[in-house]
Design a protein around this motif. Structure first.
Motif, mmCIF file in Angstrom:
data_model
loop_
_atom_site.group_PDB
_atom_site.id
_atom_site.type_symbol
_atom_site.label_atom_id
_atom_site.label_comp_id
_atom_site.label_asym_id
_atom_site.label_seq_id
_atom_site.Cartn_x
_atom_site.Cartn_y
_atom_site.Cartn_z
ATOM 1 N N ALA A 206 86.952 24.195 46.371
ATOM 2 C CA ALA A 206 87.566 24.747 47.577
ATOM 3 C C ALA A 206 87.760 23.642 48.604
ATOM 4 O O ALA A 206 87.140 22.587 48.526
ATOM 5 N N SER A 279 91.010 28.204 48.611
ATOM 6 C CA SER A 279 91.056 27.938 47.183
ATOM 7 C C SER A 279 92.400 28.457 46.692
ATOM 8 O O SER A 279 92.680 29.646 46.807
ATOM 9 N N ASP A 436 89.309 18.123 47.292
ATOM 10 C CA ASP A 436 88.515 19.240 47.783
ATOM 11 C C ASP A 436 87.164 18.717 48.260
ATOM 12 O O ASP A 436 86.959 17.498 48.299
#
Lengths: 447, 70
Positions: A206, A279, A436
């Motif tokens: 994420a 995400s 991420d």
């Protein structure tokens, strides 16, 4: 507008607030500990009051001494910056009770958002997406194990009253949860005075993306774009950028609308930040920070809005400097790098005396620093030395300017993580924009 | 030959975990330093008897002796 305000903070953020007060012709009072007496924020303030010894509880966390200093210097309002007492509803209330103006949201809003479980439930009720998690505080490990079965692993273990990544852990199975629960609970008790734990489904791969909001005096809440804060070590941010390379216009519209609803749900006034995890094309609410954020300069660079000025105006009962009805469209791209007094490989603290301090200059470069040549960086406070920001017409230009600025930033004495930024700005994953929150760990795992 | 445990950085001694003269195993935490809002555990590299050279609340400089293990 106020004639005099007191800045209840230190280092780069105190200095940055003073920069705006000076531009607006407001007198600024600095408060400081004994070891900080020679720092630029003390010298640049119109007046400075010594609070006490280096330990935060003797100085920057001593509410009584700070309010006393405000009264003694004729300050009408207190700006808390970030950290220290910035998210203390109790301190905000003491300020108001002393007949002073608190430059921030109401103590009630701080209270409702300060508890992670309460804020999560409030947001869910307001229609803001949240990750699967526990709606009630957990204090027993068996209850946590039971709850985890319903949520599904991997799970984030968090202190309900916590912040700054302290006591946070990611667990992948029951055994990991049992271990992490005890540690998190103990640390939460020690740091935040409450052992309550919250479990939330952990989103792998994420990104951490947050929305800047401002709650106006007429009740409106406006969103000023997003910041991507996915470059993290030990769950703490190291670099941020705006706009986020991962956020499409469609996702941005949904996130900004949700952030406005979040602010409206708690009657929010002044500056705040709604933190989310992104995400793919989905996002979930993480937490709301009821204060000015460390990384606010990237928003200022792409919007042209001085957020501290808006904070002062809102606290003084005035309107903002831009048209709240017109959507603020980010212009260009900005990156912030947090120059910490720590080594660039293991990120361990390295305080020391600064014998050389040379900041980069140039088009699109902004440096918010807390130190100068000859200052000593002590182990008493957080390791942030300066925030180096690069702005460009697009991300490519911002990156190019950032590389040059990093190479020109010269600090001798304490350890610094500048070499990490040289590496980051040439890292293919970072350069591509497709990274991420696992980026820094992957960079270090290669070594 | 005693093993010397030295501070890696300027820090405050936040907590002493073992008593002076205690027996420790390699990997045991002897003390916890605190610097710039980070806790840094100081571990024994070898097993043996600890002689402490610092107390809680002390400030240590990089390279200062924290303990010896014999």
């Amino acid at each position: 507008m106020f004639d005099t305000i007191l800045v209840a903070n230190r280092g780069e953020i105190a200095r940055r607030i003073i920069r705006t007060t000076q531009r607006l012709g407001i007198r600024a009072v600095a408060v400081h500990s004994d070891v900080d007496a020679d720092l630029p924020f003390v010298r640049e303030a119109d007046e400075a009051v010594l609070l006490g010894a280096a330990a935060p509880k003797e100085s920057y966390l001593d509410a009584t001494k700070i309010i006393e200093a405000a009264k003694q210097t004729g300050a009408e309002a207190i700006h808390p910056g970030y950290g220290f007492l910035a998210e203390s509803a109790r301190f905000a209330q003491l300020v108001v009770d002393a007949g002073l103006v608190w430059i921030g949201p109401s103590p009630d809003a701080i209270n409702s958002m300060g508890d992670k479980i309460n804020s999560r439930n409030l947001m869910q009720a307001a229609g803001v997406p949240v990750a699967a998690g526990t709606p009630d505080p957990l204090t027993e490990v068996e209850a946590a194990v039971e709850a985890a079965r319903g949520i599904g692993y991997p799970i984030m273990v968090k202190a309900s009253a916590g912040g700054g990544g302290i006591g946070m852990a990611t667990v992948y199975d029951e055994e990991g949860l049992r271990k992490a629960f005890e540690t998190a609970s103990t640390r939460a008790e020690r740091f935040f005075g409450s052992p309550s734990i919250l479990l939330e489904r952990y989103l792998a791969n994420a990104r951490h993306v947050e929305v800047q909001i401002l709650g106006l005096n007429d009740g409106r809440v406006v969103a000023l774009g997003e910041r991507d804060c996915s470059v993290q070590r030990r769950h703490q941010k190291v670099a941020e950028e705006s706009p986020s390379p991962a956020v499409t216009p469609e996702l941005r519209a949904r996130m900004l609308a949700a952030a406005v609803r979040a602010g409206e749900a708690v009657n929010y006034k002044n500056a705040g930040t709604v933190e989310c995890l992104v995400s793919g094309n989905e996002f979930v609410f993480l937490e709301m920070n009821t204060r000015l954020q460390v990384e606010h300069p990237v928003t200022e660079l792409v919007t042209g809005v001085d957020l501290v000025e808006q904070q002062l105006r809102i606290a003084a009962g005035e309107g903002v400097t831009f048209d709240p009805a017109a959507v603020v469209v980010p212009n260009g791209h900005a990156i912030e790098m947090r120059v910490y007094a720590e080594d660039p490989v293991r990120f361990l603290p390295g305080p020391g005396t600064i014998t050389t301090w040379r900041e980069p200059r140039g088009e699109g470069i902004r440096v918010d620093s807390g130190y100068a040549n000859g200052n000593t960086v002590t182990p008493n406070y957080d390791p942030l030395l300066a925030k180096l920001c690069a702005y460009g017409a697009d991300r490519g230009e911002a990156l190019e300017r950032a590389r040059k600025a990093v190479s020109e930033f010269e600090v001798v004495g304490p350890k610094t993580n500048l070499a990490f930024f040289t590496e980051l700005l040439d890292n293919p994953e970072f350069v591509s924009g497709q990274y991420d929150t696992g980026l820094v760990d992957r960079m270090r795992a290669k070594k | 030959m005693a093993e010397e445990v030295r501070a890696e950085m300027v820090a405050n001694v936040w907590k002493i975990v073992v008593e002076d003269g205690a027996e420790v195993e390699a990997g045991d935490t002897i003390a916890i330093l605190e610097s710039m809002k980070m806790e840094i555990p100081v571990e024994a590299a070898e097993s043996g008897t600890v002689t402490l050279h610092v107390a809680e609340g002390d400030v240590v400089q990089e390279g200062d002796l924290i303990a010896e293990i014999e």
